[in-house]
Enzyme design. Structure first.
Site, PDB file in Angstrom:
ATOM      1  N   GLU A 215     -19.006  23.103  63.019  1.00 46.83           N
ATOM      2  CA  GLU A 215     -18.201  24.173  63.393  1.00 46.83           C
ATOM      3  C   GLU A 215     -16.865  23.622  63.485  1.00 46.83           C
ATOM      4  O   GLU A 215     -16.324  22.753  64.357  1.00 46.83           O
ATOM      5  CB  GLU A 215     -18.518  24.709  64.905  1.00 46.83           C
ATOM      6  CG  GLU A 215     -19.920  24.933  65.057  1.00 46.83           C
ATOM      7  CD  GLU A 215     -20.017  26.303  64.282  1.00 46.83           C
ATOM      8  OE1 GLU A 215     -19.197  27.178  63.931  1.00 46.83           O
ATOM      9  OE2 GLU A 215     -21.402  27.066  64.153  1.00 46.83           O
ATOM     10  N   CYS A 249     -10.486  26.637  68.856  1.00 49.28           N
ATOM     11  CA  CYS A 249     -10.596  26.582  67.367  1.00 49.28           C
ATOM     12  C   CYS A 249     -10.248  27.881  67.067  1.00 49.28           C
ATOM     13  O   CYS A 249     -10.215  28.315  65.623  1.00 49.28           O
ATOM     14  CB  CYS A 249     -11.930  26.240  66.953  1.00 49.28           C
ATOM     15  SG  CYS A 249     -13.358  26.790  67.825  1.00 49.28           S
TER      16      CYS A 249
END
Length: 461
Positions: A215, A249
């Site tokens: 991720e 993110c």
């Protein structure tokens, strides 16, 4: 922060792997009990987690609860509700050529999973994957981020008090400890972080043929067209961008805006910043800080020779960087070439909205893409002509609130997905099983072969 001796890491991992082979963790009761204990740990130590998050990132209480504690609690609630169903064998059809038979898929634990957490959401991005790994019946080795030292210390202290120490352990440390961990054979590794370290993780995993879920991040674009509701769009963009001081993110990395809308949008964003954080943002209890001096220096360097229109104020002692807007930045600058991961929001001005898609396609595939529009034709074009891990239309990070939506990147922004049932499947081996009956055994597949047999097989397949 305490560190785990590199000499004992191999021993700890082997101990957990041995427990995985006992199959205790495969039982539904064990999985539910551990999930309930994670819930209990979060509820009973809510104030301690909030304090740790404030010490690490100056997270305000509501933001800490919503994006970290509450997020994990929601994931647990959804998982516990559906877990029994997820664990059941999944019937699938059987072709005529294989009849009489039954076919099904049986989810089974992979074994032992390594979770390498991230510093920007040190509770969510450690315990969220843990929920999925436990739900799938695995033993788990957890490596929290050493950069969020207070949160890491808290996890290392509390997890052994609440969870099954035989099957779940925490390894604290930095590069040396992580390197030693990656030398151990695992059945799956989930890493959340940056691209450079992801390559190290993937390279280490390849030596053991270990599958990985990465991720990562990237430059997530946000398009605002002339049909967008600017008042609503500005509020949602501001919340998505400056939550956690931009250290998210999936935060909008840059905006693409029609030139005719730029002044109105900037004025509205400025008003929302003031409404959220007051006139003195630096003293606001609702605005966070940069994690450490290295990231502070990186971000302030981005502002060198850039046309700052809003914000730009900094304080190195407290690692404060104000919500900052840059209009028409140098496209070759580090600001526009690297993931920002901070409170700086560049705006790229375009003359026509059709220019937005080519700009996005010139860059690596992002983790998220945002579009603010009332134009359904534009919506279709953006969704169908761009690639990204996730898309949200007319909002920012809210897609993360739906556990039924898989979360993950594509290309440089990552590989693999989790959340909800997708997380359960990621950490499961989906074993294919066929059970055939004996009461009839067609001879078509057996020698001696003939034109008749081949003709019949061609019809059946």
């Amino acid at each position: 922060m305490q560190t785990t001796s590199t000499q004992t890491i191999e021993e700890q991992v082997k101990h957990v792997q041995h427990y995985a082979r006992t199959a205790v963790t495969a039982e539904l009761d064990w999985r539910i009990a551990q999930l309930q204990q994670v819930k209990r740990m979060l509820i009973e130590n809510e104030n301690a987690f909030i304090q740790g998050l404030h010490q690490d990132l100056a997270k305000p209480k509501q933001e800490a609860w919503t994006t970290e504690i509450g997020y994990v609690l929601s994931e647990i609630k959804h998982t516990v509700k559906h877990l029994k169903k997820w664990m059941k064998p999944r019937p699938v059809s059987t072709p005529l050529v294989a009849q009489p038979a039954k076919s099904y898929i049986r989810p089974e634990p992979l074994g032992t999973v390594l979770i390498i957490g991230a510093w920007n959401y040190p509770i969510q991005l450690t315990l969220g994957p843990l929920v999925a790994a436990i739900a799938a019946g695995n033993c788990v080795v957890i490596k929290p981020s050493e950069l969020a030292a207070h949160s890491s210390e808290l996890l290392a202290k509390l997890i052994p008090q609440y969870l099954d120490n035989q099957g779940i352990c925490v390894i604290e440390g930095a590069v040396d400890e992580t390197t030693e961990l990656l030398q151990q054979p695992f059945d799956h590794i989930l890493y959340t972080g940056g691209e450079a370290v992801a390559k190290i993780v993937m390279s280490a995993a390849a030596k053991h043929l270990t599958p990985v879920t990465l991720e990562l991040g990237g430059k997530s674009p946000c398009i605002v067209d002339s049909t967008a509701d600017i008042e609503v769009a500005a509020a949602r963009i501001a919340w998505s961008k400056w939550t956690n001081a931009g250290q998210t993110c999936v935060a909008p990395d840059y905006l693409i805006v029609e030139r005719s809308q730029v002044d109105k949008l900037v004025d509205t964003l400025k008003a929302k910043i003031s409404a959220f954080y007051g006139k003195s943002i630096e003293t606001s209890p609702d605005y966070g800080r940069i994690i450490n001096q290295a990231h502070y220096q990186r971000l302030t360097h981005y502002l060198t020779e850039q046309p700052v229109l809003v914000g730009g104020q900094v304080n190195p002692e407290s690692r404060y960087i104000a919500p900052t807007i840059v209009v028409d930045p140098n496209p070759d600058s580090a600001l526009m070439q690297e993931e920002i991961f901070g409170p700086i929001l560049p705006i790229i001005c375009i003359d026509q909205i059709a220019q937005a898609i080519p700009i996005i396609k010139q860059k690596p595939k992002p983790l998220a893409l945002y579009l603010f529009t009332q134009d359904t034709e534009l919506e279709h074009k953006v969704v169908s002509q761009t690639q990204s891990g996730n898309v949200c239309i007319n909002d920012g990070m809210m897609f993360l609130a739906n556990p039924s939506l898989p979360f993950g990147g594509v290309g440089n922004s990552g590989m693999g997905q989790y959340h909800g049932k997708t997380g359960f499947d990621t950490f499961s081996h989906l074993k294919s099983i066929m059970k055939r009956a004996n009461w009839i055994d067609p001879v078509l597949r057996y020698p001696p072969f003939s034109k008749l047999k081949l003709g019949l097989i061609k019809r059946l397949l």
